[in-house]
Design an enzyme around this catalytic site. Sequence first.
Site, PDB file in Angstrom:
ATOM      1  CB  ALA A 204       3.084 -56.979   8.182  1.00  0.00           C
TER       2      ALA A 204
ATOM      3  CG  HIS B  74       5.613 -49.936   7.197  1.00  0.00           C
ATOM      4  ND1 HIS B  74       4.940 -50.841   7.979  1.00  0.00           N
ATOM      5  CD2 HIS B  74       6.852 -50.452   6.996  1.00  0.00           C
ATOM      6  CE1 HIS B  74       5.729 -51.877   8.239  1.00  0.00           C
ATOM      7  NE2 HIS B  74       6.896 -51.661   7.654  1.00  0.00           N
TER       8      HIS B  74
ATOM      9  N   GLY C  48      13.359 -45.870   8.064  1.00  0.00           N
ATOM     10  CA  GLY C  48      13.029 -45.500   9.440  1.00  0.00           C
ATOM     11  C   GLY C  48      14.233 -45.567  10.371  1.00  0.00           C
ATOM     12  CD  GLU C  49      16.159 -40.907  12.968  1.00  0.00           C
ATOM     13  OE1 GLU C  49      15.641 -40.790  14.095  1.00  0.00           O
ATOM     14  OE2 GLU C  49      16.801 -40.006  12.402  1.00  0.00           O
ATOM     15  CE  LYS C  50      11.088 -51.250  15.520  1.00  0.00           C
ATOM     16  NZ  LYS C  50      11.552 -52.313  14.683  1.00  0.00           N
ATOM     17  CG  ASP C  51      14.666 -51.275  11.241  1.00  0.00           C
ATOM     18  OD1 ASP C  51      14.751 -52.313  11.897  1.00  0.00           O
ATOM     19  OD2 ASP C  51      13.569 -50.828  10.815  1.00  0.00           O
TER      20      ASP C  51
ATOM     21  CD  GLN D 164      16.849 -51.779   7.128  1.00  0.00           C
ATOM     22  OE1 GLN D 164      16.827 -52.992   7.089  1.00  0.00           O
ATOM     23  NE2 GLN D 164      15.747 -51.052   7.142  1.00  0.00           N
TER      24      GLN D 164
HETATM   25  P1  AMP Z   1      10.115 -53.308   7.357  1.00  0.00           P
HETATM   26  O1  AMP Z   1       8.874 -53.529   6.582  1.00  0.00           O
HETATM   27  O2  AMP Z   1       9.995 -53.674   8.803  1.00  0.00           O
HETATM   28  O3  AMP Z   1      11.339 -53.834   6.689  1.00  0.00           O
HETATM   29  O4  AMP Z   1      10.311 -51.737   7.391  1.00  0.00           O
HETATM   30  C1  AMP Z   1      10.305 -50.964   6.220  1.00  0.00           C
HETATM   31  C2  AMP Z   1      10.766 -49.578   6.572  1.00  0.00           C
HETATM   32  O5  AMP Z   1       9.875 -49.012   7.539  1.00  0.00           O
HETATM   33  C3  AMP Z   1      12.162 -49.532   7.181  1.00  0.00           C
HETATM   34  O6  AMP Z   1      12.862 -48.411   6.678  1.00  0.00           O
HETATM   35  C4  AMP Z   1      11.878 -49.408   8.646  1.00  0.00           C
HETATM   36  O7  AMP Z   1      12.917 -48.772   9.379  1.00  0.00           O
HETATM   37  C5  AMP Z   1      10.635 -48.538   8.621  1.00  0.00           C
HETATM   38  N1  AMP Z   1       9.901 -48.670   9.880  1.00  0.00           N
HETATM   39  C6  AMP Z   1       9.438 -49.813  10.444  1.00  0.00           C
HETATM   40  N2  AMP Z   1       8.853 -49.552  11.623  1.00  0.00           N
HETATM   41  C7  AMP Z   1       8.949 -48.205  11.808  1.00  0.00           C
HETATM   42  C8  AMP Z   1       8.547 -47.312  12.858  1.00  0.00           C
HETATM   43  N3  AMP Z   1       7.930 -47.740  13.949  1.00  0.00           N
HETATM   44  N4  AMP Z   1       8.813 -45.988  12.711  1.00  0.00           N
HETATM   45  C9  AMP Z   1       9.469 -45.538  11.604  1.00  0.00           C
HETATM   46  N5  AMP Z   1       9.866 -46.324  10.589  1.00  0.00           N
HETATM   47  C10 AMP Z   1       9.624 -47.643  10.691  1.00  0.00           C
END
Ligand code: AMP
Length: 279
Positions: free
Chosen positions: A31, A36, A147-150, A153
């Site tokens: 998604a 990403h 991402g620093e979003k998480d 993590q």
């Molecule tokens: P996910 O698909 O949500 O598991 O995210 C995959 C990677 O993308 C993880 O390292 C997240 O921290 C990063 N990520 C998700 N959303 C953002 C964002 N808005 N800004 C930066 N990194 C992101």
Amino acid sequence: MLVYAKIDSLQEKLTFYKSNASIGFVPTMGALHQGHLSLIEEAKKYNDIVVVSIFVNPTQFDKKEDLDNYPITMDSDLEMLEKIGCDIVFVPTANEMYKDGLNSEHFNFGGIEYEMEGAFREGHFDGVGTVVKRLFEIVKPHNSYFGEKDFQQLQIIKALVKVEQMNIRIVGCPIYRESDGLAMSSRNERLTKEHRKSAPFIRETLLKAKEKFGTENALTVLKWVDDAFEKHALLDLEYFSIADEKSLKPISQRVQNHDYRGFIAVMAGEIRLIDNIEL
Ligand code: AMP
């Protein structure tokens, strides 16, 4: 762009490159959005080959309905990856990743796994650790981007490579936001119109909390954020924590020469949103 669903065929290709190429790896659950893609852009700058995985990892979901409702947009994901110049996409099935059943390994990350998301989502970081360790063993990247979003993590993954003695550089990338400040997330698509309209309040409150933390003590700021959400009709605060960036331990009082961050989780109707801010 090459797309592999099987570990063997992916590894065969990677072995072909490996001896003289640096591999940058971006694990995702698909998604895909601009957040990403910003990680992939960063990986492209510093690596010869960029590998992206798309795998919705069942073991990191503490709620079955969250897993069942996780958006799957494989066709548009692959289109975006092709367009941005990703080299290899790995799209395994759950059977391919978990040959011995959907079980998580239990990790000791020195305590950071029990704070915040760890406290509110049981087993979440064991699931994350299990899948990322497995992906690292398969891809064997030189650099991997998160991402620093998480933010928690990201710290967990840095701890993972230490505990497992993996020679992989973990790179943290800034939070990518919508123009109204909401942190981009695959979950945003599932917000109702009203909740989507309200959601930038999360970032606005974090920015005000940061300003207040410049002059007020931590407890006052914590209470102020609590009160702000108490008054909000559509958003329910799950937690707001001011924590040390390294230990992720919540503080009630600031100590000199420590870096702090504000961490927040909010329910917008059925959808759980997280964000954080450097203080
Ligand atoms: P996910 O698909 O949500 O598991 O995210 C995959 C990677 O993308 C993880 O390292 C997240 O921290 C990063 N990520 C998700 N959303 C953002 C964002 N808005 N800004 C930066 N990194 C992101």
